[in-house]
Write an enzyme that holds these catalytic residues in place. Sequence first.
Site, PDB file in Angstrom:
ATOM      1  N   HIS A 272      94.813 -18.527  30.485  1.00 55.42           N
ATOM      2  CA  HIS A 272      96.098 -19.106  30.877  1.00 55.42           C
ATOM      3  C   HIS A 272      97.252 -18.387  30.154  1.00 55.42           C
ATOM      4  O   HIS A 272      98.179 -17.869  30.786  1.00 55.42           O
ATOM      5  CB  HIS A 272      96.097 -20.604  30.544  1.00 55.42           C
ATOM      6  CG  HIS A 272      97.377 -21.312  30.869  1.00 55.42           C
ATOM      7  ND1 HIS A 272      97.516 -22.114  31.968  1.00 55.42           N
ATOM      8  CD2 HIS A 272      98.576 -21.344  30.247  1.00 55.42           C
ATOM      9  CE1 HIS A 272      98.750 -22.601  32.019  1.00 55.42           C
ATOM     10  NE2 HIS A 272      99.417 -22.154  30.968  1.00 55.42           N
ATOM     11  N   GLU A 273      97.154 -18.316  28.851  1.00 51.45           N
ATOM     12  CA  GLU A 273      98.235 -17.678  28.079  1.00 51.45           C
ATOM     13  C   GLU A 273      98.327 -16.185  28.405  1.00 51.45           C
ATOM     14  O   GLU A 273      99.400 -15.594  28.380  1.00 51.45           O
ATOM     15  CB  GLU A 273      98.036 -17.897  26.572  1.00 51.45           C
ATOM     16  CG  GLU A 273      98.024 -19.367  26.117  1.00 51.45           C
ATOM     17  CD  GLU A 273      99.200 -20.208  26.601  1.00 51.45           C
ATOM     18  OE1 GLU A 273     100.276 -19.636  26.878  1.00 51.45           O
ATOM     19  OE2 GLU A 273      99.043 -21.434  26.739  1.00 51.45           O
ATOM     20  N   GLU A 302     104.653 -20.234  35.100  1.00 50.50           N
ATOM     21  CA  GLU A 302     103.432 -21.031  35.173  1.00 50.50           C
ATOM     22  C   GLU A 302     102.544 -20.554  36.331  1.00 50.50           C
ATOM     23  O   GLU A 302     101.327 -20.663  36.263  1.00 50.50           O
ATOM     24  CB  GLU A 302     103.810 -22.510  35.318  1.00 50.50           C
ATOM     25  CG  GLU A 302     102.734 -23.488  34.923  1.00 50.50           C
ATOM     26  CD  GLU A 302     102.284 -23.394  33.469  1.00 50.50           C
ATOM     27  OE1 GLU A 302     102.986 -22.787  32.634  1.00 50.50           O
ATOM     28  OE2 GLU A 302     101.199 -23.924  33.165  1.00 50.50           O
TER      29      GLU A 302
HETATM   30 ZN    ZN Z   1     101.571 -22.381  30.717  1.00 48.70          ZN
END
Ligand code: ZN
Length: 510
Positions: A272-273, A302
């Site tokens: 995710h990061e 995001e």
């Molecule tokens: Zn995030």
Amino acid sequence: MSVYPIDEMIQKFRTLTKQLSYYGEAIELMAWDLRTGAPRAAAPARAETIGGLSEISFRLGNSEEMEQCVQAILTAPEDQVDAVTRRMAVQADRSIRRSKQIPPDQYKEYVILTSEAESVWEEAKAKKDFTLLAPYLEKIIDTLRRFIPIWDIDGLAASHPYNVLLDAFEPGFTVEELDRFFALLQERLVPLVKTIASKSLPEQPWMGLVVPKDAQKTLNRTVLQAVGFDFERGRLDESEHPFACGLHNTDVRITTKYVETDFLNALYSTLHECGHAMYEQQIDDQYMKTNLGTGTSMGVHESQSRFWENAIGRSRSFWDWFFPIMSKQLPDALGGQGFEDFYRALHRVEPSLIRIESDELTYSLHILIRYRLEKALFDGSLAVRDLPKAWNDAYTEILGVTPAHDGEGVLQDVHWSGGAFGYFPSYAIGNVYAAQLLETMGGQIPDWREQVSNGDFSAIRVWLKEHIHTHGSAIDPKPLMERVTGSAFNPEGYIQQLTDKYSVIFDLNR
Ligand code: ZN
């Protein structure tokens, strides 16, 4: 009328924005240090320095000199200003107009209020006692209500005051559009979740098995290297709450958290990061040390993290490639589970109380709940003291689970105590954008699945760079998505992708 020739004003403006970026970089780096390894005792002194630098940078960004430059550039004939400088001036103008009308003493009071509220939130969460935080939330909402008409430079508050808060994180989005979006989510996802949850839950035998931190570190590095996180321009550290920090396209840092009894937790938060980080690493050099050198909105940012975490990281092709590698590196981690059972278990759907632990399918429903409550707090239909009950009722209605106490209910997220109202919708918008990108990319790289199952992510990375990353903040989110995918915001595709994927995994069409 400007008395200076326009070239001189552009030069001056460029110098001022560069200076602002120096402050920004220093502040970010100190904040990263505080969260990753600074001595505990250093926190107050460092916070003071960060506060002081922020004040200097705020003054510089809103100075008369800056305003004169911006006005000169915005009113100059088109052919006298290059496109990048013009866009920089548009962005600077928005930020000046938003912030300069707030009396500085009121703003300072608000900053102090929210930083106090954040530490009160920690205590309230630990004690499971919402009444500790309530008076702070009331003050924060009152203050924001006073700021909204001042921030409202585009007349958005006329249809709903919350629009102004929303616009700060996600320019172009309104309550009208999000009402439709979240209603659609409720209509289509809630029944799907119920159907899947009524089936027997696949077992996750890896949960509880200890995988030592060092072994997890190697695994995480293997994935990062394969997908193309550039270690020459970034690093991976540990922190309590994983985050990404983009200082410059040559220095983007991410953190993860290793849970010894749930090794996939770190793997997915690292991916995710990494999605956030590759966005920042691939922004074009021309935007560095300007106000365009970062992602264009929270939602688009995001979308990048969700793209790598879910669209790629939870695809069958990804596991076709990674399952054998993982099984070799960590032979005991899966408790003997085979590929098919593992892949199904990875997509286990279970309505739960905690947003950050929720699965791919129910995640956006947690956001729906927060969105409705935030909106109600700002249109006056919900009082802060009634928030815990409204929260619990909404969880019961939407997810069919009810918090036993406020610690696992209304107090679980830090956002509201920091004044970040209007932020949550960006998470769901990011999910939708990730789905749009996947669909468009699938049309342009038809064999992407095959490439991924061979461990080759380079074409995907280049595609994202060309279409999203390279532009930094030079294009607003909606025009950017429109240009790349043909639609400014299309939740249908997101819902359809989820329905298709989960119908196959859980055999729903038979
Ligand atoms: Zn995030």
